[in-house]
Design a protein around this motif. Structure first.
Motif, short mmCIF file in Angstrom:
data_model
loop_
_atom_site.label_atom_id
_atom_site.label_comp_id
_atom_site.label_asym_id
_atom_site.label_seq_id
_atom_site.Cartn_x
_atom_site.Cartn_y
_atom_site.Cartn_z
N ILE B 213 0.85 -1.19 0.00
CA ILE B 213 0.00 0.00 0.00
C ILE B 213 0.88 1.24 0.00
CG2 ILE B 213 -1.63 1.31 1.38
CD1 ILE B 213 -3.07 -0.85 0.16
N ARG B 214 1.96 1.19 0.77
CA ARG B 214 2.86 2.34 0.80
C ARG B 214 3.46 2.57 -0.58
NH1 ARG B 214 7.28 0.58 4.02
NH2 ARG B 214 8.34 0.08 2.08
N ARG B 215 3.86 1.48 -1.25
CA ARG B 215 4.46 1.64 -2.58
C ARG B 215 3.44 2.10 -3.60
NH1 ARG B 215 8.31 -3.69 -3.09
NH2 ARG B 215 9.77 -3.07 -1.47
N CYS B 228 -1.06 -3.29 -5.07
CA CYS B 228 -2.13 -4.11 -4.52
C CYS B 228 -3.35 -3.24 -4.23
CB CYS B 228 -1.69 -4.82 -3.24
SG CYS B 228 -1.24 -3.72 -1.91
N ASP B 229 -4.48 -3.90 -4.07
CA ASP B 229 -5.74 -3.21 -3.75
C ASP B 229 -6.29 -3.78 -2.46
OD1 ASP B 229 -6.54 -3.27 -7.16
OD2 ASP B 229 -6.32 -1.46 -5.94
N PRO B 230 -6.88 -2.93 -1.60
CA PRO B 230 -7.52 -3.48 -0.40
C PRO B 230 -8.76 -4.28 -0.80
CG PRO B 230 -7.25 -1.10 -0.23
CD PRO B 230 -6.94 -1.47 -1.62
N VAL B 597 -15.07 -1.71 3.88
CA VAL B 597 -13.62 -1.65 3.68
C VAL B 597 -13.00 -1.53 5.06
CG1 VAL B 597 -11.75 -0.32 2.67
CG2 VAL B 597 -13.89 -0.53 1.46
N SER B 598 -11.96 -2.27 5.32
CA SER B 598 -11.40 -2.29 6.66
C SER B 598 -10.97 -0.91 7.11
CB SER B 598 -10.19 -3.22 6.69
OG SER B 598 -9.51 -3.09 7.90
N PRO B 599 -11.22 -0.56 8.36
CA PRO B 599 -10.78 0.75 8.86
C PRO B 599 -9.27 0.96 8.73
CG PRO B 599 -12.26 -0.27 10.42
CD PRO B 599 -11.99 -1.28 9.37
N ALA B 600 -8.50 -0.12 8.61
CA ALA B 600 -7.04 0.04 8.47
C ALA B 600 -6.68 0.89 7.26
CB ALA B 600 -6.38 -1.33 8.35
N PHE B 601 -7.52 0.88 6.24
CA PHE B 601 -7.18 1.60 5.02
C PHE B 601 -7.73 3.02 5.01
CE2 PHE B 601 -5.22 -1.95 3.27
CZ PHE B 601 -5.99 -3.06 3.54
N ILE B 602 -8.55 3.36 5.99
CA ILE B 602 -9.06 4.73 5.98
C ILE B 602 -8.52 5.55 7.14
CG2 ILE B 602 -11.18 4.23 4.75
CD1 ILE B 602 -12.58 4.22 7.44
N GLY B 611 -2.57 -5.18 14.65
CA GLY B 611 -3.47 -6.32 14.51
C GLY B 611 -4.89 -6.01 14.93
N GLN B 612 -5.25 -4.73 14.93
CA GLN B 612 -6.57 -4.37 15.43
C GLN B 612 -7.66 -4.60 14.39
OE1 GLN B 612 -6.84 -0.30 16.39
NE2 GLN B 612 -8.41 -0.58 17.94
N TYR B 613 -7.34 -4.30 13.14
CA TYR B 613 -8.35 -4.46 12.09
C TYR B 613 -7.82 -5.38 11.00
CZ TYR B 613 -10.53 -0.36 14.19
OH TYR B 613 -11.11 0.52 15.04
N SER B 614 -8.75 -5.83 10.17
CA SER B 614 -8.37 -6.68 9.05
C SER B 614 -7.51 -5.88 8.07
CB SER B 614 -9.65 -7.15 8.35
OG SER B 614 -9.34 -7.65 7.09
N THR B 615 -6.46 -6.48 7.54
CA THR B 615 -5.55 -5.74 6.67
C THR B 615 -5.38 -6.45 5.33
OG1 THR B 615 -3.78 -6.89 7.78
CG2 THR B 615 -4.19 -4.63 8.46
N TRP B 616 -6.36 -7.21 4.89
CA TRP B 616 -6.19 -8.02 3.69
C TRP B 616 -6.23 -7.18 2.43
CZ3 TRP B 616 -4.32 -12.69 3.87
CH2 TRP B 616 -4.48 -13.43 5.03
N THR B 617 -5.26 -7.45 1.54
CA THR B 617 -5.24 -6.82 0.23
C THR B 617 -5.02 -7.91 -0.81
OG1 THR B 617 -2.86 -6.47 0.39
CG2 THR B 617 -4.27 -4.65 1.01
N GLU B 618 -5.30 -7.55 -2.06
CA GLU B 618 -5.12 -8.51 -3.15
C GLU B 618 -4.10 -7.93 -4.11
OE1 GLU B 618 -8.74 -10.35 -5.13
OE2 GLU B 618 -7.76 -9.33 -6.79
N SER B 619 -3.17 -8.76 -4.58
CA SER B 619 -2.13 -8.24 -5.46
C SER B 619 -2.69 -7.89 -6.83
CB SER B 619 -1.04 -9.30 -5.61
OG SER B 619 -0.15 -8.96 -6.62
N ILE B 620 -2.03 -6.97 -7.49
CA ILE B 620 -2.36 -6.64 -8.88
C ILE B 620 -1.59 -7.61 -9.77
CG2 ILE B 620 -2.24 -4.82 -10.62
CD1 ILE B 620 -3.66 -3.52 -8.66
N TRP B 621 -2.17 -8.00 -10.88
CA TRP B 621 -1.42 -8.82 -11.83
C TRP B 621 -1.66 -8.36 -13.25
CZ3 TRP B 621 -5.39 -11.11 -8.84
CH2 TRP B 621 -6.59 -11.36 -9.54
#
Lengths: 101, 678
Positions: B213-215, B228-230, B597-602, B611-621
């Motif tokens: 996400i940072r990149r 990647c995308d959340p 959308v998980s609060p981790a991304f907002i 580890g407080q919220y879900s942090t799942w993302t899916e890679s781009i291909w």
């Protein structure tokens, strides 16, 4: 430009100014300078301006070598440690390769 | 003929000949045979790990080896002489131990999985304790885990690509190719051309979510790349009675208690094929059937002190994305909306009771799981009273993975229970996998008309009984009276149609009743997908929920609009009933969507290691594709390169020689003397 058709003062002028331009952190100009005027400085028979041309060619050559060492060292360190440095490495990268950590 | 026209004429004839006769197939199409209809395993990431599979950049190639049994796979791992290989294995060989051996072997560059003739007994790659970090501690005991056959392969980092094809027909070409070129004289395989597969599924993201996400957010040049995308989509919720009252329905109703009836609507699997029959469709259909039946027996609010909120959460398989965001907004006072002017603010303490509908396959009993609580004994008694001929049981101090965990983490004394079909471990052998489909439920489409009853004992009648039990108990809870009216059971036709919609054909009667688009005649995948590409099934489920809890305000025509704009309600033209799709009525609907959308991304500056919220993302291909081709032997390839290099060097030498002797080889043209003029 064919150096054989250029008068000697003009050659000295070019060599000198190439050397000075390379001082602005431009090592490739020094490399070009050293290679281009190498024949003039060391292989041609003696003429008036040759001593000065030789000086500039030598200085350009030494400068290029120092730059080459610095650049190769930095590239090696970066390539080996980019993954370990994490966020800092990403901040100084222009293009981050996809698919690798 | 004139001297200058002749070459032009010749050229025209040659070009015409070429244009007429040449068959323009690209060279690469003559070499490769594509296999479509294959699903790849792709990479997902969370705050600390990456999971899933990736191929090499440009694709991973390997020699096909068709395996029918474990011994075939062992043979190639031990005796393969022409690595790398791509074993083609049936699903029952896809076990943890085999995958570990494949990972450790240096001979494997990818795996192709096919669904063999017989279904395996168990095929679930979810962990034994699903959602371990985000569920309540102590609810998944080591002595009795929820998913005992779970291999956890879904959460493994596999360094090679894994593709899945549903039936052997699609790989018939590959099998024939294997039999012709590879399947003999294995010791001399190195020396001949071999049939190979190229699997391309290169994933851009790596390491973990915070890095990618940072990149993705960094702008370092004019061509930013997303890594990647959340994961994210929407939740859907609806209230039994509108949240507003008054002549124009503009006055928010405050100081009311709420009963929340919840279910999840997403599933997952290692490959991008998720029908999720037992989990979540049974629970989802039960919730929709309960909503419809409750609205039928309790249509209007006569100043009751309670309302019912039906909530369908999305993303629950990935650390409860939907419910975490829901609770986050609830605690900030943003539910149902940020402004308090048009809708009442609903707080955590306003929830009197939380009921979740989990997996509800037709098993021996329906079990109500709960952690201990006194208020619940009341409601459990009501459920027992209304159970009809269902077999009902209670399991105290037990709570399977469910959205209610997120609520309980924030308010431990919330009276809550989960209705499920299992007392101990899951009875679903294909939890979160490609095999959790209509045949896992033994579901047959009955194609009923209204008020039909079904004699046999099937999943539709089972869900009907559960919905009837729950709705009658809720009626009792809200009105303090038993239901005595004419509608005795939930709508069986509706239940049957819903199962058909979600498991067999999305272009079904229910989906035609609620909206006008023609859909594919395939089930829509229930995987949550990424935030930037919302899944249409969420809208369909939301509209269905709105349809069954909405009020009819007139005939369906152009006047059915939200003018003047009421922020608490929506107006849609929907069909009157499933038997009468062409007559539309104007429905006033209380349904709305909330972002899942998980609060981790907002949250700005979220601490990814907390580890407080879900942090799942899916890679781009880039591309995902699979193709078969004939790979020459190593000796052949080396010879090709050697011949090419020799030709290159020889050509250089030749040109040098010709150039240096050009003055001898090409005599210069002497200028002819100009004729003297006359």
């Amino acid at each position: 430009m064919d150096l054989s058709k250029v008068p000697n003062e003009r050659k000295l002028y070019l060599c000198r100014w190439y050397f000075r331009a390379g001082l602005a952190l431009l090592p490739f100009i020094w490399t070009v300078n050293a290679i281009w005027f190498f024949n003039e400085a060391f292989r041609k028979p003696e003429y008036a301006e040759q001593k000065q041309i030789r000086k500039y060619v030598v200085y350009s050559g030494i400068g290029s070598l120092i730059w080459a060492v610095i650049i190769i060292t930095w590239v090696t360190i970066f390539q080996i440690n980019r993954t370990n440095w994490g966020e800092f490495a990403d901040n100084i990268s222009f293009i981050i390769p996809t698919g690798s950590p | 003929m004139d001297f200058t026209l002749k070459p032009v004429f010749l050229l025209t004839i040659v070009l015409l000949y070429v244009a007429i006769n040449v068959n323009a197939i690209r060279t690469k199409d003559k070499m490769y045979e594509n296999i479509d209809a294959s699903k790849a395993c792709f990479r997902r990431l969370n705050a600390t790990h990456q999971i899933g599979c990736t191929s090499k950049r440009g694709g991973s190639t390997g020699v096909i080896h068709y395996c029918r049994s474990q011994s075939d796979l062992d043979f190639i791992l031990k005796n393969g002489t022409a690595p790398p290989y791509v074993p083609v294995i049936p699903t029952n060989l896809f076990t943890m131990s085999n995958v570990n051996r494949l990972k450790q072997s240096s001979k494997i560059s990818g795996v192709l999985l096919y669904a063999g003739d017989e279904n395996p007994d168990y095929f679930t790659h979810e962990q034994q304790c699903p959602n371990p970090e985000s569920s309540l501690k102590g609810t998944c005991k080591a002595s009795s885990v929820w998913n005992p056959h779970g291999t956890g392969l879904l959460y493994q980092d596999i360094p090679f690509p894994v593709f899945f094809v549903e039936n052997e027909e699609t790989i018939k070409f590959a099998k024939e190719c294997f039999d012709k070129y590879n399947n003999h004289s294995f010791s001399t395989q190195r020396d001949r051309s071999l049939c190979s597969l190229q699997l391309t599924s290169f994933m851009y993201a790596a390491t973990n979510s915070s890095t990618c996400i940072r990149r993705s957010n960094m702008i370092t040049n004019l061509n930013p790349v997303k890594f990647c995308d959340p994961l994210g989509d929407n939740n859907a919720w609806a209230s039994l009675f509108p949240l507003v009252r008054g002549p124009n329905l503009t006055e928010p109703i405050r100081d009311v208690g709420y009963i929340v009836v919840a279910a999840r609507m997403d599933a997952t699997s290692m490959f991008d094929k998720t029908e999720g029959a037992i989990s979540p469709v049974t629970g989802l259909v039960a919730l929709l059937a309960t909503a419809k039946y409750l609205k039928t027996i309790l249509p209007t609010d006569e100043n009751f002190t309670k309302n019912v909120l039906f909530v369908v959460f999305n993303g629950e398989t990935y650390d409860y994305i939907g419910s975490q965001r829901f609770v986050y907004e609830l605690l900030k006072g943003n539910f149902p909306t940020k402004s308090k002017e048009f809708l009442p603010e609903i707080r955590m303490d306003d929830i009197d009771l939380f009921i979740e509908l989990s997996q509800l396959n037709k098993t021996e009993t329906v079990v109500a799981h709960y952690l201990s609580g006194t208020k619940l004994k009341d409601f459990l008694l009501k459920l027992r009273t209304n159970k009809g001929d269902l077999s009902f049981d209670e399991a105290e101090d037990s709570l399977p993975p469910a959205s209610v965990h997120t609520f309980l983490k924030n308010r431990t004394n919330l009276p809550s229970l989960v209705l499920a079909d299992h007392r101990g471990p899951f009875l679903n052998p294909f939890y979160n996998s490609v095999y959790d489909n209509a045949s896992n439920l033994h579901y047959k489409y009955l194609n009923l008309t209204k008020d039909d009853i079904s004699q046999s004992d099937n999943i539709q009648t089972h869900v009907q009984k559960v919905a009837t039990m729950l709705a009658k108990s809720l009626y009792l809870e809200i009105t303090a009276k038993s239901y005595q009216g004419p509608e005795d059971v939930a709508d069986l036709q509706f239940i049957d149609e819903l199962f058909h919609c979600y498991l067999e054909n999305a272009n079904c009667r229910v989906h035609q009743a609620i909206q006008k688009l023609e859909l594919n005649t395939q089930p829509i995948s229930l995987y949550i997908g990424v935030e930037v590409a919302p899944n249409f099934i969420t809208t369909l489920i939301g509209l269905t929920l709105g349809w069954v809890t909405g009020d009819v305000t007139g005939p369906g025509n152009r006047n059915c609009t939200n003018e003047p704009k009421n922020y608490a309600l929506r107006y849609y033209n929907m069909s009157r009933s499933l038997d009468d799709l062409n007559t539309t009525m104007c429905y006033r609907i209380t349904m709305n969507f909330t972002e899942a959308v998980s609060p981790a991304f907002i949250i700005d500056g979220y601490d990814w290691s907390s580890g407080q919220y879900s942090t799942w993302t899916e890679s781009i291909w880039g591309d995902i594709k699979l193709r078969v081709f004939l790979k020459p032997s190593a000796a052949h390839e080396n010879m090709t390169i050697a011949v090419g290099s020799m030709v290159f060097i020889l050509a250089l030498l030749l040109v040098y020689f010709v150039k240096s002797r050009a003055h001898i080889l090409f005599a210069p043209q002497l200028p002819t003397l100009a004729p003297t003029s006359c």
